[in-house]
Design a protein around this motif. Structure first.
Motif, PDB file in Angstrom:
ATOM      1  N   ASP A   1     -11.238   7.043   1.314  1.00 47.78           N
ATOM      2  CA  ASP A   1     -12.250   7.158   0.269  1.00 47.78           C
ATOM      3  C   ASP A   1     -12.813   8.576   0.278  1.00 47.78           C
ATOM      4  OD1 ASP A   1     -12.012   4.475  -0.436  1.00 47.78           O
ATOM      5  OD2 ASP A   1     -13.504   3.848   1.046  1.00 47.78           O
ATOM      6  N   ILE A   2     -12.932   9.175  -0.902  1.00 52.09           N
ATOM      7  CA  ILE A   2     -13.494  10.518  -1.030  1.00 52.09           C
ATOM      8  C   ILE A   2     -14.553  10.483  -2.122  1.00 52.09           C
ATOM      9  CG2 ILE A   2     -13.033  12.948  -1.532  1.00 52.09           C
ATOM     10  CD1 ILE A   2     -10.137  12.471  -0.661  1.00 52.09           C
ATOM     11  N   ASP A   3     -15.765  10.864  -1.778  1.00 49.19           N
ATOM     12  CA  ASP A   3     -16.864  10.895  -2.742  1.00 49.19           C
ATOM     13  C   ASP A   3     -17.200  12.347  -3.074  1.00 49.19           C
ATOM     14  OD1 ASP A   3     -17.473   8.043  -2.962  1.00 49.19           O
ATOM     15  OD2 ASP A   3     -18.063   8.202  -0.859  1.00 49.19           O
ATOM     16  N   VAL A   4     -17.184  12.670  -4.365  1.00 48.58           N
ATOM     17  CA  VAL A   4     -17.476  14.027  -4.825  1.00 48.58           C
ATOM     18  C   VAL A   4     -18.819  14.013  -5.540  1.00 48.58           C
ATOM     19  CG1 VAL A   4     -16.706  15.973  -6.222  1.00 48.58           C
ATOM     20  CG2 VAL A   4     -15.017  14.513  -5.077  1.00 48.58           C
ATOM     21  N   SER A   5     -19.764  14.764  -5.020  1.00 48.93           N
ATOM     22  CA  SER A   5     -21.108  14.782  -5.599  1.00 48.93           C
ATOM     23  C   SER A   5     -21.191  15.762  -6.763  1.00 48.93           C
ATOM     24  CB  SER A   5     -22.134  15.178  -4.532  1.00 48.93           C
ATOM     25  OG  SER A   5     -21.954  16.540  -4.162  1.00 48.93           O
ATOM     26  N   LEU A   6     -22.229  15.608  -7.565  1.00 49.55           N
ATOM     27  CA  LEU A   6     -22.462  16.542  -8.658  1.00 49.55           C
ATOM     28  C   LEU A   6     -22.733  17.939  -8.115  1.00 49.55           C
ATOM     29  CD1 LEU A   6     -22.906  17.212 -11.631  1.00 49.55           C
ATOM     30  CD2 LEU A   6     -25.262  16.379 -11.407  1.00 49.55           C
ATOM     31  N   GLU A   7     -23.453  18.016  -6.999  1.00 46.51           N
ATOM     32  CA  GLU A   7     -23.739  19.318  -6.396  1.00 46.51           C
ATOM     33  C   GLU A   7     -22.449  20.027  -5.986  1.00 46.51           C
ATOM     34  OE1 GLU A   7     -26.319  21.283  -2.704  1.00 46.51           O
ATOM     35  OE2 GLU A   7     -26.133  19.109  -2.894  1.00 46.51           O
ATOM     36  N   THR A   8     -21.524  19.277  -5.391  1.00 50.18           N
ATOM     37  CA  THR A   8     -20.247  19.869  -4.991  1.00 50.18           C
ATOM     38  C   THR A   8     -19.465  20.339  -6.209  1.00 50.18           C
ATOM     39  OG1 THR A   8     -20.111  18.511  -2.998  1.00 50.18           O
ATOM     40  CG2 THR A   8     -18.051  19.408  -3.840  1.00 50.18           C
ATOM     41  N   ALA A   9     -19.489  19.546  -7.269  1.00 50.87           N
ATOM     42  CA  ALA A   9     -18.799  19.941  -8.499  1.00 50.87           C
ATOM     43  C   ALA A   9     -19.391  21.228  -9.055  1.00 50.87           C
ATOM     44  CB  ALA A   9     -18.885  18.820  -9.531  1.00 50.87           C
ATOM     45  N   GLU A  10     -20.715  21.321  -9.045  1.00 51.48           N
ATOM     46  CA  GLU A  10     -21.378  22.534  -9.537  1.00 51.48           C
ATOM     47  C   GLU A  10     -20.975  23.747  -8.719  1.00 51.48           C
ATOM     48  OE1 GLU A  10     -25.553  20.570 -11.197  1.00 51.48           O
ATOM     49  OE2 GLU A  10     -25.482  21.505  -9.229  1.00 51.48           O
TER      50      GLU A  10
END
Length: 266
Positions: free
Chosen positions: A239-248
């Protein structure tokens, strides 16, 4: 089919470490190609010419990340002609003469025509472009020129007049979203072996901020996903969770608050 296997355009990545995602996910066929329906959609002239292997000299003009080099690579993978690739930034008249000599040998020894792909053709000066002209005129090579500039201003007028110009458009958000979905589902070249979840708005932010550039999107997607775990690669099925902060952070532009009914709409 003969082609210039020493050129980076055709490098497989073996022995060079792991290829970047944008390189791995390059479409291999017209059916995998996303966008540019106005020139490679069903029944369109360029698609028919590629499928029938009856290409004449063309110039592909468009913004970065819209598929110019990818189309050249698809042609290289499908044509029965010899295929030679040059980058105008790295190559000069000497490399061009060497390519022309190879093209002459292909025809004399094997009765093969040669397609010559020149990436960033506008970077050659007038004398360099002039050196190519007679070989296009006499049919020794079929030219595919790629440029991010307006070819009617930056490419030799005589070359333009002997080529058909195709204008590639900036990819839409829908195009980029499709590329992202294919990447997340592809088990061979993408991330289909993992369960990846994006925080609300994170993937949409990557798509929108890429601004029509598929390469920019894939570079950001790779960074966002592969820095969202302790070590890469994780076990298959992880499982890999990508946060909005990481995307930014991955695409270096923050989300702008937008409310069409409020004070931020103007």
């Amino acid at each position: 089919m003969a082609r210039d296997k020493d050129n980076p355009l055709f490098a497989s990545g073996k022995g060079r470490g792991r290829e970047p995602l944008a390189s791995r996910m390059r479409p291999r066929t017209l059916d995998e190609f996303t966008g540019q329906e106005h020139i490679v959609g069903p029944g369109r002239l360029l698609r028919r010419a590629i499928q029938k292997d009856q290409l004449s000299s063309i110039i592909l003009s468009g913004p970065p990340g819209t598929g110019k080099t990818t189309l050249a690579r698809i042609i290289a993978n499908t044509t029965r002609s010899a295929f030679i690739a040059l980058n105008a930034v790295l190559s000069g008249v000497g490399e061009l003469r060497e390519a022309i000599e190879k093209a002459r040998q292909h025809y004399e020894l094997y009765s093969l025509k040669t397609i010559l792909f020149v990436d960033e053709v506008h970077r050659w000066n007038k004398s360099q472009q002039d050196a190519l002209l007679p070989w296009v005129e006499n049919g020794t090579v079929v030219l595919i020129g790629a440029t991010t500039e307006n070819p009617f201003f930056e490419v030799n007028r005589a070359l333009v007049s002997r080529s058909r110009v195709f204008l590639l458009r900036t990819l839409t958000d829908e195009d980029l979203a499709r590329i992202a979905r294919m990447t997340l589902e592809d088990k061979e070249r993408g991330y289909g072996n993992y369960s990846i979840r994006f925080e609300s708005g994170a993937l949409e932010h990557l798509v929108h901020t890429a601004d029509g550039d598929a390469r920019s999107l894939l570079n950001a997607l790779e960074l966002a996903i592969e820095t969202s775990v302790e070590t890469w690669p994780p076990a298959s099925g992880a499982d890999i969770d990508v946060s909005l902060e990481t995307a930014e952070e991955s695409i270096q532009k923050r989300v702008v608050l937008y409310d069409k009914d409020g004070d931020y709409h103007y």
